[in-house]
Design an enzyme around this catalytic site. Structure first.
Site, PDB file in Angstrom:
ATOM      1  N   ARG A  31     -68.003 -26.724  40.664  1.00  0.00           N
ATOM      2  CA  ARG A  31     -67.012 -25.852  41.319  1.00  0.00           C
ATOM      3  C   ARG A  31     -65.232 -26.460  41.264  1.00  0.00           C
ATOM      4  NH1 ARG A  31     -71.522 -23.806  43.935  1.00  0.00           N
ATOM      5  NH2 ARG A  31     -71.162 -25.405  45.399  1.00  0.00           N
ATOM      6  N   GLU A  55     -79.915 -35.491  50.755  1.00  0.00           N
ATOM      7  CA  GLU A  55     -80.681 -35.247  52.044  1.00  0.00           C
ATOM      8  C   GLU A  55     -82.216 -35.825  51.773  1.00  0.00           C
ATOM      9  OE1 GLU A  55     -80.335 -31.465  53.155  1.00  0.00           O
ATOM     10  OE2 GLU A  55     -81.500 -31.633  55.045  1.00  0.00           O
TER      11      GLU A  55
HETATM   12  P1  AMP Z   1     -71.836 -33.281  50.252  1.00  0.00           P
HETATM   13  O1  AMP Z   1     -72.104 -34.330  49.050  1.00  0.00           O
HETATM   14  O2  AMP Z   1     -72.613 -32.974  51.293  1.00  0.00           O
HETATM   15  O3  AMP Z   1     -70.203 -33.631  50.759  1.00  0.00           O
HETATM   16  O4  AMP Z   1     -71.658 -31.995  49.374  1.00  0.00           O
HETATM   17  C1  AMP Z   1     -70.592 -31.487  48.591  1.00  0.00           C
HETATM   18  C2  AMP Z   1     -70.935 -30.663  47.202  1.00  0.00           C
HETATM   19  O5  AMP Z   1     -71.939 -29.597  47.536  1.00  0.00           O
HETATM   20  C3  AMP Z   1     -69.859 -29.883  47.074  1.00  0.00           C
HETATM   21  O6  AMP Z   1     -69.689 -29.951  45.515  1.00  0.00           O
HETATM   22  C4  AMP Z   1     -69.921 -28.352  47.237  1.00  0.00           C
HETATM   23  O7  AMP Z   1     -69.782 -27.463  46.334  1.00  0.00           O
HETATM   24  C5  AMP Z   1     -71.810 -28.385  47.779  1.00  0.00           C
HETATM   25  N1  AMP Z   1     -71.784 -27.809  49.035  1.00  0.00           N
HETATM   26  C6  AMP Z   1     -72.652 -28.540  50.106  1.00  0.00           C
HETATM   27  N2  AMP Z   1     -72.877 -27.753  51.184  1.00  0.00           N
HETATM   28  C7  AMP Z   1     -72.150 -26.785  50.817  1.00  0.00           C
HETATM   29  C8  AMP Z   1     -71.927 -25.319  51.626  1.00  0.00           C
HETATM   30  N3  AMP Z   1     -72.336 -25.288  52.853  1.00  0.00           N
HETATM   31  N4  AMP Z   1     -71.649 -24.242  50.988  1.00  0.00           N
HETATM   32  C9  AMP Z   1     -71.315 -24.595  49.699  1.00  0.00           C
HETATM   33  N5  AMP Z   1     -71.058 -25.694  49.035  1.00  0.00           N
HETATM   34  C10 AMP Z   1     -71.665 -26.795  49.415  1.00  0.00           C
END
Ligand code: AMP
Length: 178
Positions: free
Chosen positions: A65, A102
């Site tokens: 995305r 996670e």
């Molecule tokens: P993080 O590594 O936890 O910051 O997750 C970021 C990545 O996961 C991004 O590329 C987002 O597209 C996706 N992502 C994580 N959580 C969500 C959420 N609640 N809604 C949409 N996309 C998410």
């Protein structure tokens, strides 16, 4: 008549999907923002305005995305676009960085000839959640000896405090906060 867009309209255009892709995750679906031409254009213009005087030479988008707005931003900033991809997708020599999820680990990759030490890099992703993904992207960009790195998100989930995990010397800015 041209539709007048503001940040409240942008925020309301993001669709919430409860329990996707698994129970307990409240997924922010940005496809509903990007599908409206006026809203998509407003989002890209606002982010462009924020970075237009930063001397960005390369926009690095995170699969998948991060490719959507990332390439629009690169074009508006007159910068190159570099993809950071999931494992096994890039055909030439790569740098690779693993990061914690996670449960377990994942990996991101970038082409070794994608950047040079004098580049000024804007890393873009659609959303900041826990910060693991962008942390790995920063580590990849640093493998090139680059010191001028900015990070940007369309949406930041403040309550997950992802920003606390990121090196504070890397300036971060998000258009929308939840
Ligand atoms: P993080 O590594 O936890 O910051 O997750 C970021 C990545 O996961 C991004 O590329 C987002 O597209 C996706 N992502 C994580 N959580 C969500 C959420 N609640 N809604 C949409 N996309 C998410």
């Amino acid at each position: 008549m041209k539709k007048q867009i503001d940040l409240e309209i942008v925020k309301n255009s993001i669709r919430n999907i409860p329990d996707f892709p698994k129970p307990g995750i409240h997924f922010k679906d940005v496809s509903t923002s990007y599908q409206d031409g006026a809203i998509f254009s407003f989002i890209a213009s606002r982010i462009f305005e924020h970075y237009k005087n930063s001397g960005i030479t390369k926009v690095v988008g995170i699969e998948s995305r991060g490719f959507i707005l990332g390439s629009v931003l690169a074009n508006k900033l007159n910068a190159g676009f570099i993809p950071i991809r999931k494992p096994g997708k890039l055909p030439a020599e790569i740098y690779s960085q693993s990061y914690q999820l996670e449960y377990g680990f994942d990996r991101l990759e970038i082409h070794q000839d994608a950047l040079t030490a004098d580049d000024v890099v804007l890393i873009h992703d659609d959303l900041l959640a826990t910060g693991g993904t962008v942390g790995a992207a920063i580590d990849l960009v640093r493998k090139f000896g680059i010191s001028h790195i900015y990070i940007n998100f369309f949406v930041e989930l403040d309550f997950l405090k992802g920003i606390d995990k990121i090196d504070p010397s890397v300036p971060s800015w998000s258009l929308i906060h939840f």
